[in-house]
Write an enzyme that holds these catalytic residues in place. Structure first.
Site, PDB file in Angstrom:
ATOM      1  N   HIS A  28       0.818  -1.178  -0.188  1.00 34.76           N
ATOM      2  CA  HIS A  28      -0.191  -0.030  -0.045  1.00 34.76           C
ATOM      3  C   HIS A  28       0.817   1.260   0.267  1.00 34.76           C
ATOM      4  O   HIS A  28       0.667   2.199  -0.694  1.00 34.76           O
ATOM      5  CB  HIS A  28      -1.029  -0.006   1.077  1.00 34.76           C
ATOM      6  CG  HIS A  28      -1.881   1.130   1.339  1.00 34.76           C
ATOM      7  ND1 HIS A  28      -3.160   1.277   0.979  1.00 34.76           N
ATOM      8  CD2 HIS A  28      -1.566   2.447   1.651  1.00 34.76           C
ATOM      9  CE1 HIS A  28      -3.666   2.271   1.275  1.00 34.76           C
ATOM     10  NE2 HIS A  28      -2.738   3.163   1.787  1.00 34.76           N
ATOM     11  N   GLU A  29       2.047   1.207   0.890  1.00 32.74           N
ATOM     12  CA  GLU A  29       2.621   2.557   0.788  1.00 32.74           C
ATOM     13  C   GLU A  29       3.565   2.503  -0.106  1.00 32.74           C
ATOM     14  O   GLU A  29       3.873   3.764  -0.545  1.00 32.74           O
ATOM     15  CB  GLU A  29       3.528   2.246   2.317  1.00 32.74           C
ATOM     16  CG  GLU A  29       2.465   2.511   3.647  1.00 32.74           C
ATOM     17  CD  GLU A  29       2.011   3.850   3.507  1.00 32.74           C
ATOM     18  OE1 GLU A  29       2.176   4.732   2.981  1.00 32.74           O
ATOM     19  OE2 GLU A  29       0.844   3.578   4.160  1.00 32.74           O
TER      20      GLU A  29
END
Length: 439
Positions: A28-29
């Protein structure tokens, strides 16, 4: 010893949860990071975990990559961010404002924020597609692949490679016909199977098309708590023989939560008895939801279908479809919970997610990877909800800015962020209370 076993189970659940969460959050990051970098936004820190850093290195772009002591997620801190949550800003050199998230063009901010959830979906699609590619696709003929172990009392003259032509008086030409044939013929421990074997058509004795074979165990269910496993064959319930899986479902429903005694045969272990009580659950139907008593087992077959290689395009389509199905069911379930169609106990918290993750890991690597893909989709979906402090909330602010041609006022955004944070924390507490009191 019981305490030590339970404590060991908790540690296993926590470790599995940490591994799964670290993978999902890192992906996600990374979505935020890579799209931000490509959009001209500078990332100062990419951290796996929070707190004091354990190891780190700085790359040629000036980003510090680090692993921190608390493995409960991660973050990207862009230039000018006041903290790891990218909430607030710090003064930067005017010449570098374009490299900050707040100073970047609207399109760059929108793309950078949206990339996190999108990368979660990409991870899910890749996992589901990879599993479809690896497992193969059932051939069009109803051809028997690997045959699973059955109790010696159940006659089985079928062989791997047999093409099923019919069962009893019911013809079988497709996989859908197999289900229709199972409904057409009376339940019996021995059925007459018409097959084509090595070019010749013959009739052999075999089990019921869908005997009471456990295909899977639902996490946090009565079956999981009792210790049932995939591959188990249920022989009887409260002393009454069970021939077909649907009979088990009917008898469990009729008990309405009363403890039932299952006699179970397990490959390599023989026969054992388990006492468990079904739990009420809300299940989706074509018209909504229905509440049923369930012990948490899904039916299986005594054989795997023969498969053919799955093409890359076909596997990708499967990955997209499965990811979209999870998103759709999440939307339906959330709406049904909000409108009171189903119990709010369907919302779980960190404890239930950790237990489910631990059980998936215990069931094998493939199950664990599959569950990571499911969680990745769920986290991507939750982050897209239009709640301030979540990615979806930021996207709403950006959309307003695009329409109004000016950003929302700092005061309004601060108030909405506080409200959003309160909502997120309330949901976390609510889910945790459900974990403790909804059983």
């Amino acid at each position: 010893m019981a305490f030590l076993g339970e404590f060991g189970g908790v540690i296993w659940n926590v470790l599995a949860f940490v591994v799964a969460l670290s993978i999902i959050v890192t992906v996600h990051e990374y979505g935020h990071y890579i799209i931000g970098r490509l959009s001209g936004i500078k990332a100062e820190v990419f951290s796996v975990g929070f707190g004091p850093k354990l190891i780190s290195r700085r790359d040629k772009h000036g980003t510090l990559w680090q692993v921190a002591a608390l493995p409960l997620g991660g973050y990207v801190r862009f230039l000018g961010d006041a903290n790891a949550a990218s909430a607030g800003s710090e003064a930067v050199d005017p010449a570098l404002v374009r490299q900050t998230l707040g100073g970047a063009p609207l399109w760059a901010r929108f793309a950078t924020v949206a990339a996190g959830p999108i990368f979660n979906f990409i991870l899910s699609i890749a996992v589901f597609a990879g599993m479809a590619f690896w497992q193969g696709t059932p051939v069009e003929d109803v051809q028997i692949g690997r045959i699973h172990a059955l109790p010696e009392s159940q006659t089985n003259e079928l062989k791997s490679g047999d093409v099923v032509l019919g069962i009893g008086d019911a013809p079988v030409a497709t996989w859908a016909d197999l289900g229709k044939a199972a409904e057409a013929v009376p339940a019996a421990s021995v059925q007459q199977w018409h097959v084509r074997r090595d070019g010749a058509e013959l009739t052999v004795a075999g089990p019921d098309p869908f005997p009471a074979v456990v295909g899977g165990i639902a996490p946090r269910s009565a079956a999981a708590a009792a210790g049932l496993e995939a591959g188990d064959v249920i022989l009887s319930i409260d002393g009454t023989p069970v021939t077909r899986f649907v009979e088990l479902r009917d008898k469990v429903g009729a008990a309405e939560g009363r403890p039932v005694l299952l006699q179970v045969w397990r490959p390599g272990a023989g026969v054992a008895e388990y006492t468990l009580a079904a739990r009420e659950q809300d299940l989706p139907t074509a018209t909504g939801f229905e509440r049923r008593w369930l012990i948490g087992v899904t039916g299986g077959s005594f054989f795997d279908p023969a498969t053919r290689p799955t093409g890359p395009g076909e596997a990708l389509g499967t990955g997209v479809t499965r990811t979209w199905d999870i998103i759709g069911s999440s939307i339906t379930g959330l709406w049904a919970t909000v409108t009171g169609q189903i119990s709010s106990c369907n919302i779980g918290g960190a404890i239930s997610i950790a237990e489910t993750t631990g059980q998936a890991a215990s069931a094998g690597g493939a199950n664990f990877i599959w569950w990571i893909a499911v969680l990745s989709t769920a986290i991507g979906f939750l982050n897209l909800l239009p709640v301030p402090v979540l990615d979806g909330g930021h996207l709403v602010f950006f959309t307003y800015e695009a329409i109004a041609r000016r950003p929302a006022s700092e005061r309004v955004m601060s108030i909405l962020n506080v409200i959003g944070l309160a909502l997120v924390l309330s949901l976390m507490v609510f889910g945790l209370s459900n974990d403790l009191f909804c059983r």
